[in-house]
Scaffold this active site. Sequence first.
Site, PDB file in Angstrom:
ATOM      1  N   SER A  21      37.046  43.446  46.717  1.00 17.55           N
ATOM      2  CA  SER A  21      35.972  44.436  46.850  1.00 17.55           C
ATOM      3  C   SER A  21      34.603  43.759  46.935  1.00 17.55           C
ATOM      4  O   SER A  21      34.323  42.804  46.211  1.00 17.55           O
ATOM      5  CB  SER A  21      35.987  45.385  45.651  1.00 17.55           C
ATOM      6  N   ASN A  67      26.824  35.255  43.013  1.00 19.60           N
ATOM      7  CA  ASN A  67      26.128  36.388  43.611  1.00 19.60           C
ATOM      8  C   ASN A  67      25.599  37.303  42.526  1.00 19.60           C
ATOM      9  O   ASN A  67      26.154  37.383  41.432  1.00 19.60           O
ATOM     10  CB  ASN A  67      27.039  37.159  44.571  1.00 19.60           C
ATOM     11  N   ASN A 124      36.636  49.363  38.844  1.00 20.44           N
ATOM     12  CA  ASN A 124      35.801  48.183  38.588  1.00 20.44           C
ATOM     13  C   ASN A 124      35.047  48.372  37.283  1.00 20.44           C
ATOM     14  O   ASN A 124      33.978  48.972  37.255  1.00 20.44           O
ATOM     15  CB  ASN A 124      34.854  47.973  39.770  1.00 20.44           C
ATOM     16  N   CYS A 127      32.030  44.338  36.579  1.00 15.54           N
ATOM     17  CA  CYS A 127      31.055  43.657  37.427  1.00 15.54           C
ATOM     18  C   CYS A 127      29.942  43.023  36.606  1.00 15.54           C
ATOM     19  O   CYS A 127      29.178  43.728  35.952  1.00 15.54           O
ATOM     20  CB  CYS A 127      30.432  44.626  38.431  1.00 15.54           C
ATOM     21  N   THR A 190      34.202  38.293  38.915  1.00 16.73           N
ATOM     22  CA  THR A 190      33.515  36.996  38.923  1.00 16.73           C
ATOM     23  C   THR A 190      33.123  36.544  37.508  1.00 16.73           C
ATOM     24  O   THR A 190      33.058  37.353  36.589  1.00 16.73           O
ATOM     25  CB  THR A 190      32.247  37.072  39.789  1.00 16.73           C
ATOM     26  N   GLY A 240      40.555  35.160  42.934  1.00 17.53           N
ATOM     27  CA  GLY A 240      39.569  34.172  42.514  1.00 17.53           C
ATOM     28  C   GLY A 240      39.833  32.826  43.158  1.00 17.53           C
ATOM     29  O   GLY A 240      40.798  32.144  42.817  1.00 17.53           O
ATOM     30  N   GLY A 262      37.944  36.811  48.613  1.00 14.43           N
ATOM     31  CA  GLY A 262      36.535  37.133  48.797  1.00 14.43           C
ATOM     32  C   GLY A 262      35.797  35.985  49.442  1.00 14.43           C
ATOM     33  O   GLY A 262      35.642  35.912  50.667  1.00 14.43           O
TER      34      GLY A 262
END
Lengths: 314, 314, 292, 292
Positions: A21, A67, A124, A127, A190, A240, A262
């Site tokens: 995502s 990010n 999710n 995040c 992440t 990952g 990703g």
Amino acid sequence: MVDLSVKIGDFEMANPVMPASGTFSPEMAQVIDINRLGATMTKTVSRELRDGNPPPRVAEVECGMINCIGLPGKGIDYFLTELMPEYLQFSPPLIVSVTSTTEADFAAMARDVTVPGVKALEINISCPTRDPNGGNFALHAEHTAETVRGVRAATDLPIFVKLSPNAGDVVGIARAAEEAGADALTVANTILSMRIDTHSFKPSLGFKTGGMSGPAVKPIIMRMVYQISKAVSIPIIGCGGIVKAEDVVEYMLAGASAVQIGYASFRNPTAMISIIGDLEEWCDRRGIARVSDLTGAVQDDMETDTYIAAAAGI
Amino acid sequence: MVDLSVKIGDFEMANPVMPASGTFSPEMAQVIDINRLGATMTKTVSRELRDGNPPPRVAEVECGMINCIGLPGKGIDYFLTELMPEYLQFSPPLIVSVTSTTEADFAAMARDVTVPGVKALEINISCPTRDPNGGNFALHAEHTAETVRGVRAATDLPIFVKLSPNAGDVVGIARAAEEAGADALTVANTILSMRIDTHSFKPSLGFKTGGMSGPAVKPIIMRMVYQISKAVSIPIIGCGGIVKAEDVVEYMLAGASAVQIGYASFRNPTAMISIIGDLEEWCDRRGIARVSDLTGAVQDDMETDTYIAAAAGI
Amino acid sequence: MTGMANTVFSSRAHIVGGDNTADHAPKAPVEEALTTVLANDWINDEYKHLVVTASPKSLAARPGQFFHWLCPSPDEGDLWLRRPQSIYRVDRERERLEFLYKCVGRGTNGAATLKPDDKFNMVGPLGVGFSLQPDWKDVIVLGRGVGLATLAPISQMIAENNVSATVILSARSPELAMSGDLFEKAGADVVTVTDTDGTSAVENVESIIEDRVAHGRADAFFTCGSNRLFMLMKRLGTKHGIPGQVAMEQIMACGLGPCYVCVRTFVIGGEKTLKRVCIDGPVFDMQEAMGW
Amino acid sequence: MTGMANTVFSSRAHIVGGDNTADHAPKAPVEEALTTVLANDWINDEYKHLVVTASPKSLAARPGQFFHWLCPSPDEGDLWLRRPQSIYRVDRERERLEFLYKCVGRGTNGAATLKPDDKFNMVGPLGVGFSLQPDWKDVIVLGRGVGLATLAPISQMIAENNVSATVILSARSPELAMSGDLFEKAGADVVTVTDTDGTSAVENVESIIEDRVAHGRADAFFTCGSNRLFMLMKRLGTKHGIPGQVAMEQIMACGLGPCYVCVRTFVIGGEKTLKRVCIDGPVFDMQEAMGW
Ligand SMILES: Cc1cc2nc3c(=O)[nH]c(=O)nc-3n(C[C@H](O)[C@H](O)[C@H](O)COP(=O)(O)OP(=O)(O)OC[C@H]3O[C@@H](n4cnc5c(N)ncnc54)[C@H](O)[C@@H]3O)c2cc1C
Ligand SMILES: Cc1cc2nc3c(=O)[nH]c(=O)nc-3n(C[C@H](O)[C@H](O)[C@H](O)COP(=O)(O)OP(=O)(O)OC[C@H]3O[C@@H](n4cnc5c(N)ncnc54)[C@H](O)[C@@H]3O)c2cc1C
Ligand SMILES: Cc1cc2nc3c(=O)[nH]c(=O)nc-3n(C[C@H](O)[C@H](O)[C@H](O)COP(=O)(O)O)c2cc1C
Ligand SMILES: Cc1cc2nc3c(=O)[nH]c(=O)nc-3n(C[C@H](O)[C@H](O)[C@H](O)COP(=O)(O)O)c2cc1C
Ligand code: FES
Ligand code: FES
């Protein structure tokens, strides 16, 4: 020829590779044939319009990137009316990623996106770019459980719960998600990270911290997939640092039923398609009949006596 | 010429670079001039003889390595009589790293190594290669606090507490260590990780999991140093993934007063010495008078409005 | 390779220069392509001129579009993100792409190490480029620095469309006033202004533009590379009701739209909004764009 | 390089091939040195012969010692740990080091890409090598596979010390029976046994050794490369009270002693103990070593 198809519970995929995502959109059709993916996945959808975090939103690091996008988006109504039709142009089953800031609204969001065309939900709760403390509900077993319970009651779609690698007790949280009714676990989001520019002395990211992805995180997430797969009986989606077919194999050996990609798509927009092809070749070379046979196939009955192990051949 | 000297509380170093525990021994004198280091650091010492974990004890990964050494050693008596004199041949101040499995013995160990020649203690409560659940006392604030309190009562030497990056709430644990009397925090030990060999299907490490170090972990530990330095007022020693002088600068900007280097010495045994030289050059080029001025000098008053930041130049 | 046990990378690697570029979507307009370097020469102290082979897809590149470069490493480390570079010239006859890039950091210094025959992985053509409206017969192009590279292919566009142009090249010194040759070949009226002789001062540039406007020779404005000059053009555009386009920059990751790394702020109907430079731009309406 | 903002690696890099090799400790016996490759040729399907320039420190290498190689990458990834390789020949006259290595994985396949004039970073000489006791006048050297490379410099040692030797080279096929030439030059009695003609069977090797023992030509044993042959020699050593040395292998990280990655099990006085191959070995007492 290997059978590449896999199942995540009742959710069927022609191959185990789907986008992660936030790293995918129908705009990828500019460069790849999206119909070759195992599934499609939306950017995480929030209730309202969100601007996201101040730029710079990306920093390059050794073996990956950080990010701090901050979950921008135009909200769920825009998603349902404007974006969904774009995703539904493609044949792979669509997974919708949703997030919220309250448990009640999480359930409501799940209900709102339970519409024809959507084949599964990814929740999710992890995040780290929205909350610099490292990832929302997924940091605590109780919050995870409550959120998942609410979502479970709100939809009959398969629920994939995306965990946070920033949690201390990720296994306990995985168990809590399973008990609360998750159909699968996406491991993981992440890892909260930072870079400081030694030229300007400023954080390289506008939000100071952000989430790291790319090959650097793979060994950490691999360990989590392995630990969690020993602790739960629902399927796991490994996510990952995958950049090649062997990485997919490694995640599956550790216990994953499918994977998400990703970072690799940023480095090579064609990466997912190449990896699917390479995975097929790899399995054929090894004589593997079904790629799903790799799931959990790690041979981990290791010698535990140090003296015996230290007398073995290399 | 820059003044490279730094202080960690009362502990004085000629330059901010010291080896990380377990990656250094007097045997390094085979290849470098140990007297040029800011400090020396022992391998972690345990009470009794420990064999360590079954080989293979190392696995190469992207941007670093995973180890599962498992704290082998011949115990504290052997250390004091046989190894200490070896370390004391060199002029930099000696830090002794100790560990134990009980809080009471931790204090006793601290008392036992409080002997002439030892200039500081590092309390290793965070080794993930002994306990595959990811790192002992440092996973919990209470255990950390109790351990540090005991050690504090047992010695007048400066106490550096080595934290675990596998903890969920590393900031809370840092605060607990500070309150319990730590003089400084070493941030951090290795990150629990895993690699599976896709050829043999076996874990690459004899202990299955191990601790990752090297450049891959730097952005994660950098974030922890930054977060912790905002939360505590004792000095921080940055440790994780340093391979060049700029990495030292980055850790210092984030809040570290000194740094430890491990992995880089495996790749380049002369790395620490080169980095000290490069750091001096770097500071001179930038016109920095004292390297200690870099500590916490990150300029993090970022624009928080997304629209304003997104209208700024790059 | 024999017996590749314990390998980190053991299959076809999807990494710098790896040949990961089979045509993955025949109907897609963008491709990840492994080009071959034909030339990569310094044209002054700061800029290099890169020429690579081009496929039919990349030859469809429009002025203002860009390619996303997977640069080789300039040092002992590796590069983990691509770098955007706008197209300088599309040579459809000889099937070549040309770029003009300033060496500023690791990516561009890595690109600077490329030698003829080296392979170079790039994704493109990307984004929305410059466009001409049918009623634009005489336009003004104003650029500075790196912006001159981005504006250069406008020379091809005006030549193909029989449009006249005044091209104002602003630079620190005459040797940095690049792209003038291309515009001259396209028949444009090229004015070079420099810091060295003081002609690059905003007032002087303003009077050049005002002169063209007064003579009815300013149907549209194009700019790139300087905030000061962009603000000038935007002001004159508002004043005289002249439409314009500006090419913007932002740090990028994907270059394709999904990641939302590359947002910049625009004002549309008085409302601030964020747009992605990689796919909504890099060329934007001058009146909607904000100075930086 | 200009304007290196935002760089990941921007100072002198301490990474593969980086010139990080100024003499950091003049009095230390080991150095991290940037050698220059002189030759790197295939000698059969599996092995390459590498010749590099050598400094005085590395020329002090003893038989059985090793160097720790920072191999270039064979693929798009990078290598993050060194690889140990024992010295094959020290050419003190021409100031060269020679290695014989089998290409088995990423590290060795990376080394295989080296070309003359390339720089190659290695640390050494490392570890404890083979040694001769003054009363050893006639010895037996038995090796197989990679072990033949490790045993090869014993030829220099026996020549320098006027020691006679029987050298039994075991190999799958004759072309893999390397190092024979070096031992022949040293005046040794070289016996090649191969799987192809069945002579490599343990019983045959045993009878060759027993023959030398019976003739009083076995003051000491040296072996490397085969567990089967090591076990044979160890048994015969016990039986006849003949001392011996074996070169062992283990996966390594530091190569210098601190990390305890490279431990193997030894039995000393009936007690099992762990020793580090890199600094306590790689050459060990044959009776203390265990089969693998
Ligand atoms: C659409 C687009 C087209 C471009 N076209 C050209 C061109 O034709 N010629 C040319 O010389 N340059 C062009 N640029 C700028 C070019 O992308 C950057 O100079 C390059 O990415 C810097 O990479 P680096 O690794 O060398 O520098 P870094 O070490 O990453 O950074 C050095 C400096 O460049 C800035 N920078 C980093 N990334 C970008 C980026 N994506 N965009 C702009 N600045 C950046 C940094 O903030 C820093 O100030 C363009 C940028 C964009 C977005
Ligand atoms: C002291 C010492 C001296 C040696 N001398 C020689 C020599 O002269 N010539 C020669 O060809 N080889 C020698 N070796 C073996 C050589 O180190 C390995 O072949 C090499 O490290 C493999 O690296 P790779 O990346 O190519 O293989 P990898 O892909 O890492 O592994 C391939 C195979 O090699 C094994 N291996 C990996 N690391 C080592 C290691 N450190 N030691 C032994 N096996 C390993 C793996 O388990 C696997 O089976 C020596 C090893 C030691 C410890
Ligand atoms: C630019 C970017 C944006 C992301 N946005 C989201 C998001 O919206 N929702 C989410 O669950 N994860 C998001 N992630 C995390 C990814 O889905 C994925 O978990 C992570 O990148 C690890 O995979 P990788 O190493 O293959 O990139 C984002 C990651 C990146 C790099
Ligand atoms: C082989 C090895 C052994 C280690 N042993 C110890 C140890 O005994 N005690 C300890 O506190 N940390 C130990 N560590 C962790 C290091 O001290 C350090 O925290 C870690 O390696 C991160 O730094 P680096 O990235 O520079 O290697 C060890 C690390 C390695 C690689
Ligand atoms: S760079 Fe990813 S959206 Fe523009
Ligand atoms: S490899 Fe580190 S002790 Fe031997």
